[in-house]
Design a protein around this motif. Structure first.
Motif, short mmCIF file in Angstrom:
data_model
loop_
_atom_site.label_atom_id
_atom_site.label_comp_id
_atom_site.label_asym_id
_atom_site.label_seq_id
_atom_site.Cartn_x
_atom_site.Cartn_y
_atom_site.Cartn_z
N GLY A 80 0.78 -1.22 0.00
CA GLY A 80 0.00 0.00 0.00
C GLY A 80 0.82 1.28 0.00
O GLY A 80 0.28 2.35 0.23
N ALA A 81 2.11 1.19 -0.27
CA ALA A 81 2.94 2.38 -0.32
C ALA A 81 2.63 3.16 -1.59
O ALA A 81 2.62 2.60 -2.67
CB ALA A 81 4.41 2.00 -0.28
N SER A 82 2.33 4.44 -1.45
CA SER A 82 2.04 5.25 -2.64
C SER A 82 2.72 6.61 -2.60
O SER A 82 2.91 7.22 -3.63
CB SER A 82 0.53 5.42 -2.81
N ASP A 83 3.09 7.09 -1.43
CA ASP A 83 3.73 8.39 -1.33
C ASP A 83 5.21 8.28 -1.69
O ASP A 83 5.92 7.41 -1.18
CB ASP A 83 3.61 8.96 0.08
N GLY A 84 5.67 9.14 -2.57
CA GLY A 84 7.08 9.17 -2.92
C GLY A 84 7.54 7.95 -3.70
O GLY A 84 8.70 7.56 -3.60
N LEU A 85 6.65 7.36 -4.48
CA LEU A 85 6.98 6.12 -5.19
C LEU A 85 8.11 6.33 -6.20
O LEU A 85 8.97 5.47 -6.34
CB LEU A 85 5.74 5.58 -5.88
N PHE A 86 8.13 7.47 -6.88
CA PHE A 86 9.18 7.73 -7.86
C PHE A 86 10.54 7.86 -7.17
O PHE A 86 11.54 7.34 -7.67
CB PHE A 86 8.87 8.98 -8.69
N GLN A 87 10.58 8.52 -6.03
CA GLN A 87 11.83 8.65 -5.29
C GLN A 87 12.30 7.29 -4.78
O GLN A 87 13.49 6.99 -4.81
CB GLN A 87 11.68 9.64 -4.12
N ILE A 88 11.36 6.48 -4.32
CA ILE A 88 11.70 5.13 -3.88
C ILE A 88 12.24 4.33 -5.06
O ILE A 88 13.20 3.56 -4.91
CB ILE A 88 10.48 4.44 -3.24
N PHE A 89 11.65 4.50 -6.24
CA PHE A 89 12.11 3.81 -7.43
C PHE A 89 13.55 4.20 -7.76
O PHE A 89 14.39 3.33 -8.05
CB PHE A 89 11.19 4.13 -8.62
N LEU A 90 13.88 5.48 -7.71
CA LEU A 90 15.23 5.93 -8.02
C LEU A 90 16.25 5.40 -7.02
O LEU A 90 17.34 4.95 -7.40
CB LEU A 90 15.29 7.46 -8.07
N VAL A 91 15.89 5.44 -5.74
CA VAL A 91 16.79 4.89 -4.72
C VAL A 91 16.93 3.38 -4.90
O VAL A 91 18.03 2.82 -4.80
CB VAL A 91 16.27 5.23 -3.30
N GLY A 92 15.83 2.72 -5.22
CA GLY A 92 15.87 1.28 -5.47
C GLY A 92 16.74 0.92 -6.66
O GLY A 92 17.46 -0.09 -6.63
N LEU A 93 16.70 1.73 -7.72
CA LEU A 93 17.57 1.50 -8.87
C LEU A 93 19.04 1.56 -8.48
O LEU A 93 19.83 0.67 -8.82
CB LEU A 93 17.30 2.54 -9.96
N ALA A 94 19.39 2.62 -7.77
CA ALA A 94 20.79 2.78 -7.36
C ALA A 94 21.23 1.65 -6.42
O ALA A 94 22.31 1.09 -6.56
CB ALA A 94 20.98 4.13 -6.68
N TYR A 95 20.37 1.32 -5.48
CA TYR A 95 20.68 0.27 -4.51
C TYR A 95 20.82 -1.08 -5.21
O TYR A 95 21.78 -1.82 -4.97
CB TYR A 95 19.55 0.23 -3.47
N THR A 96 19.88 -1.38 -6.08
CA THR A 96 19.90 -2.67 -6.78
C THR A 96 21.12 -2.76 -7.70
O THR A 96 21.76 -3.81 -7.78
CB THR A 96 18.61 -2.86 -7.60
N PHE A 97 21.42 -1.67 -8.40
CA PHE A 97 22.55 -1.69 -9.32
C PHE A 97 23.84 -2.06 -8.61
O PHE A 97 24.60 -2.89 -9.08
CB PHE A 97 22.70 -0.33 -10.01
N GLY A 98 24.08 -1.46 -7.45
CA GLY A 98 25.31 -1.74 -6.72
C GLY A 98 25.31 -3.06 -5.96
O GLY A 98 26.29 -3.80 -6.00
N CYS A 99 24.22 -3.36 -5.31
CA CYS A 99 24.18 -4.53 -4.44
C CYS A 99 24.06 -5.85 -5.20
O CYS A 99 24.57 -6.87 -4.76
CB CYS A 99 23.04 -4.42 -3.44
N ALA A 100 23.41 -5.84 -6.35
CA ALA A 100 23.23 -7.07 -7.10
C ALA A 100 24.41 -7.38 -8.01
O ALA A 100 24.52 -8.49 -8.53
CB ALA A 100 21.95 -7.00 -7.93
#
Length: 135
Positions: free
Chosen positions: A42-62
């Motif tokens: 049910g998270a909906s606030d700041g979804l685009f910012q979460i997406f950008l942080v998730g991209l950076a995090y996933t790129f490095g950690c995976a």
């Protein structure tokens, strides 16, 4: 013998396809996790910012797990889509174990697992589909 013939003969993708496949895998995995966060948690606030942080995090950690999977695929001559789907599924949760254990709670681990599975398939579609690889 052209570059395309050498690629087809070896059955392994070029560095460019590996890099593009990794980018596609990261985008796919992050999108799946964000999609699940939106609909499941049910998270909906700041979804685009979460997406950008998730991209950076996933790129490095995976990346370390991805490199291991690519090396194993080359050494073992693996080209099957199932190998890369399973490798992506393992890489996601394993990355959390090594990089951020604070995110290891049940619901999020399943989201990461789903994202990793989808990312592994996206990688195979970009890097191996045209080499005639099958399961």
């Amino acid at each position: 013998m052209t570059a395309d013939n050498r690629l087809a003969a070896s059955g392994q993708p070029s560095f460019l396809l590996v890099a593009l496949g990794y980018i596609a895998a990261v985008l796919t995995a992050t999108t799946v996790v964000i999609f699940l966060l939106y609909f499941w948690a049910g998270a909906s606030d700041g979804l685009f910012q979460i997406f950008l942080v998730g991209l950076a995090y996933t790129f490095g950690c995976a990346l370390p797990g991805f490199i291991v999977a690519v090396v194993l695929a080359r050494v073992l001559q693996m080209r099957a889509w199932l190998f890369f789907v399973i490798a992506g599924g393992i890489d996601g949760p394993l990355s959390l174990v090594f990089f951020d254990r604070s995110l290891l709670y049940d619901t999020f681990v399943f989201m990461i697992l789903a994202g990793g599975l989808a990312g592994g398939l996206a990688y195979w579609l970009i890097a191996y589909r045209r080499t005639g690889a099958s399961a």
